[in-house]
Every structure is written in structure tokens, then in C-alpha cells.
Design an enzyme around this catalytic site. Structure first.
Site, PDB file in Angstrom:
ATOM      1  N   GLU A 167       0.801  -1.225   0.000  1.00 36.03           N
ATOM      2  CA  GLU A 167       0.000   0.000   0.000  1.00 36.03           C
ATOM      3  C   GLU A 167       0.837   1.280   0.000  1.00 36.03           C
ATOM      4  O   GLU A 167       0.895   2.008   1.005  1.00 36.03           O
ATOM      5  CB  GLU A 167      -0.954  -0.002   1.205  1.00 36.03           C
ATOM      6  CG  GLU A 167      -1.893  -1.187   1.219  1.00 36.03           C
ATOM      7  CD  GLU A 167      -2.988  -1.096   2.280  1.00 36.03           C
ATOM      8  OE1 GLU A 167      -2.873  -0.246   3.176  1.00 36.03           O
ATOM      9  OE2 GLU A 167      -3.949  -1.863   2.204  1.00 36.03           O
ATOM     10  N   GLU A 351      -6.023  -7.943  -0.091  1.00 35.89           N
ATOM     11  CA  GLU A 351      -6.649  -7.722   1.217  1.00 35.89           C
ATOM     12  C   GLU A 351      -8.095  -7.319   1.018  1.00 35.89           C
ATOM     13  O   GLU A 351      -8.395  -6.485   0.152  1.00 35.89           O
ATOM     14  CB  GLU A 351      -5.978  -6.574   2.006  1.00 35.89           C
ATOM     15  CG  GLU A 351      -4.658  -6.911   2.622  1.00 35.89           C
ATOM     16  CD  GLU A 351      -4.064  -5.745   3.424  1.00 35.89           C
ATOM     17  OE1 GLU A 351      -4.846  -4.923   3.974  1.00 35.89           O
ATOM     18  OE2 GLU A 351      -2.834  -5.663   3.493  1.00 35.89           O
TER      19      GLU A 351
HETATM   20  C1  FCB Z   1      -4.676  -2.141   5.331  1.00 37.70           C
HETATM   21  C2  FCB Z   1      -3.330  -2.573   5.875  1.00 37.70           C
HETATM   22  C3  FCB Z   1      -3.408  -3.597   6.967  1.00 37.70           C
HETATM   23  C4  FCB Z   1      -4.571  -3.349   7.879  1.00 37.70           C
HETATM   24  C5  FCB Z   1      -5.833  -3.195   7.077  1.00 37.70           C
HETATM   25  C6  FCB Z   1      -7.077  -3.015   7.909  1.00 37.70           C
HETATM   26  O1  FCB Z   1      -4.583  -0.841   4.883  1.00 37.70           O
HETATM   27  O2  FCB Z   1      -2.535  -3.099   4.853  1.00 37.70           O
HETATM   28  O3  FCB Z   1      -2.181  -3.610   7.638  1.00 37.70           O
HETATM   29  O4  FCB Z   1      -4.312  -2.237   8.653  1.00 37.70           O
HETATM   30  O5  FCB Z   1      -5.715  -2.109   6.223  1.00 37.70           O
END
Ligand code: FCB
Length: 437
Positions: A167, A351
Site C-alpha cells: 500500500e 486484502e
Molecule cells: C490495510 C493494511 C493492513 C490493515 C488493514 C485493515 O490498509 O494493509 O495492515 O491495517 O488495512
């Protein structure tokens, strides 16, 4: 209800994701200090000033944890290595215990039939490098390349996929413009530099790994769908600026070697000298594109300085984070990413998941995952080359500035006893992914 494995294309991969600082226990095993330790020890930055010192104690309990992942019928485990565990000062002498740990961990995944999906940097910058300016200093790309080489010489032969940086928006904007993550700056010049150097580091790491023959290299970007607050042209323009900074800067850099004009309007004057010369390295080909997706934002124009945007509360149901639940955004991003950026490369949702306070019975989490998997199925039906979905997260863990309060896990962690207890969502996923199902 979750769709069964059989309702996805043959070979579609299911996984779960975690990160080093959020679960390992940074006080163990000779890891060096990180800027998250410094940030958390500064009053007002983190709920209850909590740190990752012990976290889930995954450092000692990794075998039990991998057993839980494998028992959920998952195919992939997306984990990260901590730069400061491998190189406590960020460069120089490696920590043998740290390298041994990741070696054992990767072997543990392979032994259990899990594909190791490595992230090299999930935010715990060694403090010694923060002292030198961290992401503001162009030299970070070289330090990161050296760290990449040290770690990959040890485990690069067994990892299934690797992404250099988790990210980049969070590394650049959230940490240097909004001040919400370490190092907690609110400075446009620092932001412009961090937003460029983070991609330069990505490019250097890819170059190093190609040289070492490490296969299956990608990039992981987080995206937030930006909807205008109302029908005015000003709101539409504000949402477009938000979209350019958040969603198009990093994908544009990596896939086109170009930054969006709408973002350069504000950041351009603050960019490091000759940044254009780096774009060829930044856009060297990758093998796959990873998207992290959680929510959307409603964006209004704001009279303040550039980028003249404000977030407005939307009407949709929210998670424990206060994030609106908006699965359509995932569908649209998968289609847009393929059409405009990844152009047929495999896309992975690296994610997706929700925070909820429910300790063990968490139907809302199963529902959230089910709605987003349905969005993935719709995108696939429209031709998106999506090849996998990883749930954030396997365990309740250290949620950065929000400490241990926000629980994202499929598995509940009691942060006093450290006992792991699978939640109902874990069991639902396990059933849906059964290979004979
Ligand atoms: C993302 C991150 C992870 C966690 C989730 C909820 O942005 O990569 O580490 O904090 O959000």
C-alpha cells in the site's frame, strides 16, 4: 453465505493476509527499533499508546498459527517480513535470528501446502533509517534494494510470490500528508518525496529480484472508490482529485510510468529533482497486480488549500472502523484496473475484510466477505482476470493507530492469554473452501 470454491474458476486461489509488526511481537528475536515504536510512544498518536512489542506473539507461536491457516483450506498465506528484524539498523549487519525466523516460517508454509506470498515492507521502517529522513531521502531506494537482496538470498528460492511494498498510498499520503501513520508528518513536500521514493524503492527491489531470478513479482496497492457528494461539478472535480491521488498515482507510476496530472497539480512543485528520469525503472514489468479494497468515500469540495477535498459521512452501513460497506467498488475497480492498468495480467485481491467487535459469533464478517466475493464473481463474469482473493486478516492484531481495539481476525486473539479461537467466519470459510465440496 459464502460461495463455494467450485463457484470460482479452476485454480482460483484463496488466502489470508497478515503483516510482521501487527502479529509477530517486535520485542522478540533481536529486531531493531522501528518508526512505529517511536510513533506509538509519542502521546496522542496511537490508542492507549499500544505498540507491536508483543502483538500476537506469532514469533513464538508461528507453527500453531500456520496449522490454523492450513486447516481453513486456504491456498495462500500472504505475510510480510520486517526490515528491522532482518537488518536491525536498516543496513549493515543482518540479525541471524531474524533470517532464521523467516527461513523456518517459509519452510513451515511449504510443509503445510501453503503458498508463501511475501511482502517485503509492510510499514515498520527501522528507526535508524527514519533518523536519516526515511522515505523523504532518495537513498532509501538503495537501502531497500540491499535489504531485499539480503532477505531474498535466504528465502527467495521458496516464496511463491513477492510484492516489495504494501500500500504505497499509506506510506506516502497517510503517513506524510495526513499524519495518521508513522512518521506522522503533515507536510506536502515530505509527501511528494515519499510518494515518489516509495515507487523508486519498489522499482529497485524488482530489479534486484529479477537479477536473483526470484519469480512471480507484483505490486500491492490499496484503492478506495471515490464518489462525489452530490451532483455539482465541483463535487465531481473533488472526487476526481481524490481518485487521482489515492487510486491512480501508484498504478499510473507502475503500469504507465506516469503520474496523473490532477495529482501533479499539487505535488509537482514539491517533487525531487529529475524525478521523471526514474519512471522507466518504476514501470519495469511486473507479473501480477494486487489490490487491497475495503470501502468507498464520499468526497466534497473544500475551500482549504490543495487538494481542496473533504470526506463527508455517507449513508451506507459501516464496519467497526466506521468504513462504509460498498462491494460494488471492488467490482468496478477490478474492471477498471484491468482496462486501464494491468491489461490482462493476473489480479489478486490481496486484502479485503472487516473489523467487528464480536468475539466469536461474527455473521457480519461472513456476510461482508460473501458480498465482496460476489463482486469478484461479477467482475470475473465480465472478463476480469482475477486469480485470487485473500482475506484480511487471519488474526485479530495490532491495527496501527487504533491499537488492539479493532478486530479484523477470522481467529479471535485474547491479548492477555494469547489464546487463539476461530470465529464463526473462520468455520464458514473453511466449509466453503473444502476441496471436495
Ligand atoms: C490495510 C493494511 C493492513 C490493515 C488493514 C485493515 O490498509 O494493509 O495492515 O491495517 O488495512
Amino acid at each position: 453465505m459464502l460461495p463455494a470454491r467450485a463457484q470460482f474458476p479452476q485454480g482460483f486461489l484463496f488466502g489470508t493476509a497478515t503483516s510482521a509488526y501487527q502479529i509477530e511481537g517486535h520485542a522478540f528475536g533481536g529486531a531493531g527499533r522501528t518508526h512505529w515504536d517511536d510513533f506509538a510512544e509519542t502521546p496522542g498518536n496511537v490508542v492507549r499508546a499500544e505498540t507491536g512489542a508483543r502483538a500476537c506473539d506469532h514469533y513464538h507461536r508461528w507453527a500453531e498459527d500456520l496449522d490454523l491457516i492450513a486447516a481453513a483450506n486456504l491456498d495462500v498465506y500472504r505475510f510480510s517480513a520486517s526490515w528491522a528484524r532482518v537488518l536491525p539498523q536498516g543496513r549493515g549487519a543482518p540479525n541471524p535470528e531474524g533470517l532464521d525466523f523467516y527461513d523456518r516460517l517459509v519452510d513451515g508454509m511449504v510443509d503445510r501446502g501453503l503458498k508463501p506470498a511475501l511482502t517485503l515492507y509492510h510499514w515498520e521502517l527501522p528507526s535508524a533509517l527514519a533518523d536519516l529522513g526515511g522515505w523523504r531521502n532518495r537513498d532509501i531506494a538503495g537501502w531497500f534494494a540491499d535489504y531485499t537482496e539480503v532477505l531474498m538470498r535466504r528465502i527467495g528460492d521458496r516464496v511463491w510470490s513477492t510484492a516489495p511494498i504494501n500500500e504505497p498510498w499509506c506510506v506516502g499520503w497517510l503517513s506524510h500528508f495526513l499524519g495518521i501513520h508513522a512518521p506522522g508528518l503533515r507536510d506536502i513536500r515530505a509527501t511528494a518525496r515519499a510518494m515518489h521514493h516509495v515507487l523508486l524503492a519498489h522499482g529497485r527491489a524488482i530489479e534486484v529480484m529479477r537479477g536473483l531470478g526470484v519469480p512471480n513479482l507484483g505490486a500491492v496497492c490499496n484503492l478506495e472508490w471515490a464518489d462525489p457528494d452530490g451532483a455539482s461539478p465541483e463535487a465531481a472535480a473533488a472526487a476526481a482529485r481524490y481518485d487521482a491521488i489515492y487510486n491512480r498515482w501508484f498504478l499510473g507510476g507502475i503500469f504507465h510510468g506516469e503520474y496523473p496530472a490532477l495529482a501533479l497539480q499539487g505535488l509537482g512543485p514539491h517533487m525531487p529533482a529529475n524525478w521523471q528520469d526514474d519512471m522507466a525503472l518504476i514501470s519495469a514489468p511486473v507479473d501480477w497486480c494486487g489490490l487491497n479494497y475495503y470501502t468507498r468515500k464520499l468526497i466534497a469540495p473544500d475551500p482549504g488549500p490543495w487538494p481542496h477535498t473533504a470526506e463527508v459521512e455517507g449513508p451506507l452501513p459501516r464496519t467497526q472502523m466506521g468504513w462504509e460497506i460498498f462491494p460494488e467498488g471492488l467490482e468496478w475497480f477490478l474492471l477498471r484496473t484491468q482496462a486501464e492498468y494491468s491489461r490482462g495480467l493476473p489480479i489478486f485481491i490481496t486484502e479485503n475484510g472487516m473489523a467487528s467487535p464480536s468475539p466469536f459469533q461474527d455473521p457480519e464478517r461472513t456476510d461482508y466477505i460473501g458480498q465482496h466475493l460476489a463482486a469478484v464473481q461479477r467482475a470475473i463474469a465480465q472478463g476480469a482476470n482475477v486469480q485470487g482473493y485473500y482475506c484480511w486478516s487471519m488474526f485479530d492484531n495490532y491495527e496501527w493507530s487504533l491499537g488492539y481495539e479493532k478486530r479484523f481476525g477470522l481467529v479471535h486473539v485474547d491479548f492477555d492469554s494469547l489464546k487463539r479461537t476461530p470465529k464463526a467466519s473462520y468455520h464458514a470459510l473453511t466449509r466453503a473452501l473444502a476441496r471436495n465440496g
